[in-house]
Enzyme design. Sequence first.
Site, PDB file in Angstrom:
ATOM      1  N   HIS A 127      -3.368  -9.575  -9.179  1.00 20.49           N
ATOM      2  CA  HIS A 127      -1.920  -9.628  -9.381  1.00 20.49           C
ATOM      3  C   HIS A 127      -1.634 -10.981 -10.051  1.00 20.49           C
ATOM      4  CE1 HIS A 127       2.308 -10.218  -8.128  1.00 20.49           C
ATOM      5  NE2 HIS A 127       2.364  -8.935  -7.830  1.00 20.49           N
ATOM      6  N   ASP A 204      -5.862 -13.249  -1.112  1.00 20.65           N
ATOM      7  CA  ASP A 204      -4.512 -12.756  -1.365  1.00 20.65           C
ATOM      8  C   ASP A 204      -4.371 -11.475  -0.540  1.00 20.65           C
ATOM      9  OD1 ASP A 204      -2.356 -11.326  -2.257  1.00 20.65           O
ATOM     10  OD2 ASP A 204      -2.854 -11.456  -4.391  1.00 20.65           O
ATOM     11  N   GLN A 207      -1.531  -6.990  -0.045  1.00 23.40           N
ATOM     12  CA  GLN A 207      -1.701  -5.549   0.178  1.00 23.40           C
ATOM     13  C   GLN A 207      -2.613  -5.254   1.362  1.00 23.40           C
ATOM     14  OE1 GLN A 207       0.074  -3.321  -1.330  1.00 23.40           O
ATOM     15  NE2 GLN A 207       0.959  -4.682  -2.862  1.00 23.40           N
ATOM     16  N   LYS A 230       5.779  -6.679   2.939  1.00 21.77           N
ATOM     17  CA  LYS A 230       4.754  -5.638   2.746  1.00 21.77           C
ATOM     18  C   LYS A 230       4.307  -5.053   4.086  1.00 21.77           C
ATOM     19  CE  LYS A 230       3.893  -7.014  -1.701  1.00 21.77           C
ATOM     20  NZ  LYS A 230       4.275  -6.301  -2.902  1.00 21.77           N
ATOM     21  N   CYS A 368       2.452  -6.031 -12.307  1.00 23.47           N
ATOM     22  CA  CYS A 368       2.151  -7.479 -12.285  1.00 23.47           C
ATOM     23  C   CYS A 368       0.655  -7.714 -12.463  1.00 23.47           C
ATOM     24  CB  CYS A 368       2.627  -8.140 -11.006  1.00 23.47           C
ATOM     25  SG  CYS A 368       4.406  -8.145 -10.827  1.00 23.47           S
TER      26      CYS A 368
HETATM   27  N1  PLP Z   1      -0.619 -10.172  -4.604  1.00 28.49           N
HETATM   28  C1  PLP Z   1      -0.621  -8.843  -4.561  1.00 28.49           C
HETATM   29  C2  PLP Z   1      -1.929  -8.111  -4.532  1.00 28.49           C
HETATM   30  C3  PLP Z   1       0.586  -8.149  -4.544  1.00 28.49           C
HETATM   31  O1  PLP Z   1       0.578  -6.812  -4.503  1.00 28.49           O
HETATM   32  C4  PLP Z   1       1.797  -8.867  -4.576  1.00 28.49           C
HETATM   33  C5  PLP Z   1       3.078  -8.156  -4.618  1.00 28.49           C
HETATM   34  O2  PLP Z   1       3.164  -7.012  -4.982  1.00 28.49           O
HETATM   35  C6  PLP Z   1       1.737 -10.260  -4.591  1.00 28.49           C
HETATM   36  C7  PLP Z   1       0.513 -10.883  -4.608  1.00 28.49           C
HETATM   37  C8  PLP Z   1       2.975 -11.090  -4.615  1.00 28.49           C
HETATM   38  O3  PLP Z   1       3.717 -10.901  -3.437  1.00 28.49           O
HETATM   39  P1  PLP Z   1       5.185 -11.484  -3.321  1.00 28.49           P
HETATM   40  O4  PLP Z   1       5.927 -11.037  -4.543  1.00 28.49           O
HETATM   41  O5  PLP Z   1       5.720 -10.869  -2.061  1.00 28.49           O
HETATM   42  O6  PLP Z   1       5.072 -12.958  -3.248  1.00 28.49           O
END
Ligand code: PLP
Length: 410
Positions: A127, A204, A207, A230, A368
């Site tokens: 992401h 990270d 998910q 999430k 993203c």
């Molecule tokens: N990393 C992953 C794998 C994600 O799916 C997301 C959000 O969809 C993020 C990071 C970023 O999360 P946030 O926008 O809640 O900070």
Amino acid sequence: MSTSQNLFDVAAIRAEFPVLQQKIANKPLIYFDNAATTQKPLSVINAITDFYMQCNANVHRGAHTLADEATRRYEQSRDKVANFINAYDRSEVLWTRGTTEAINIVANGMAQRLKPGDEILVTEMEHHANLVTWQQACLRSGAVLKVCPIYEDGSLNTGMFVKLLTPNTKLVALPHVSNALGTINPIKTLTAQAKNVNALVLIDGAQGIAHGGVNVREIGCDFYAFSGHKIFGPTGIGVLWGKAELLQAWPVWQTGGEMIAEVSYQSATWGGLPNRLEAGTPNIAGAIGLGAAIDWFNRIELTALQAHEQRLIQHATALAREFSGMQLVGTAGTKIGVMSFNLKDCHPTDVGFLLDKQGIAIRTGAHCAQPLMKRLGLPGTARTSFSLYNTMDEIDQFFNALHKVKQMLT
Ligand code: PLP
């Protein structure tokens, strides 16, 4: 709510989510956009409302009853998170705005520690939150960003992962689970391999958090980042967990109230964990809401939850394989309930738009993860992502709706 695998009571779970009770386009809402954000059970909504109705006050500094109660609820949530992820100590749980901010705190500190020639290793399935951040840290420090390839099915090339680790690798930043493909990475093994070259490891967990018993001690990583929204909690709150010995010395990233020890007109010293990395008034209601979300989630037996999600993804995948012109994107052996796909001769945006007209919410686009889409040679995908309140029947209805979409677009 039942907690046994056979009696996993989806109807009872659904009844706890007010948003799921509505109709969109005159049809009962089918919410398949859970990887973007999950819906909130009533207990979470109530915890936030109760806070504002009963004890709204600032935390840590008040000399009155409301402030004490606000602080109690807020810090109790930190305990809940610490227990939930099996942190060594509650002070290792830092509140952030979400995964993105959590990764930025680590990246900011790394940028100050790295030197030219040092290496950071990420993967092709990142992401943007776990990619652009490291690009910037490399730009600031002169470090080199390396990217571990994936296979065509969306699983990580673990052989290459090991080869890309060198004595210069100072940090490995990995997704627990890919948001675009659903792939679950073997993070415990990968962390152990990274430790062979003494690299720090950040996971990270955006998910990963809602799908399976995260235990940071077992994983062996140094940092785990996730977002409250999430995992059935509110937006605007998240967590950076890190090992205390690292966080104690981590460069502060924002300065101001809450995070100091002593201040003079000319200088200041920093407080201890967790406050030294939590400047300013925090998202108190958000933290309390996340605590309530964890309480709610803890009521569900993990094996039952995972079995339910696997039934959903397997059913959807089987129907997708029979659906003429449907290309699945991300078919790794270990997956959460994410089904990314494209329909032949149909743009994903049109697919999403026409599904919405039938009451079905999905996500379309690059998720993203623009470099990943380029790597796969795709403009984007349509993505369905299932959660514990979704049903087999909803999946059947989704495929009926998709047939109509196909007829309209081709
Ligand atoms: N990393 C992953 C794998 C994600 O799916 C997301 C959000 O969809 C993020 C990071 C970023 O999360 P946030 O926008 O809640 O900070």
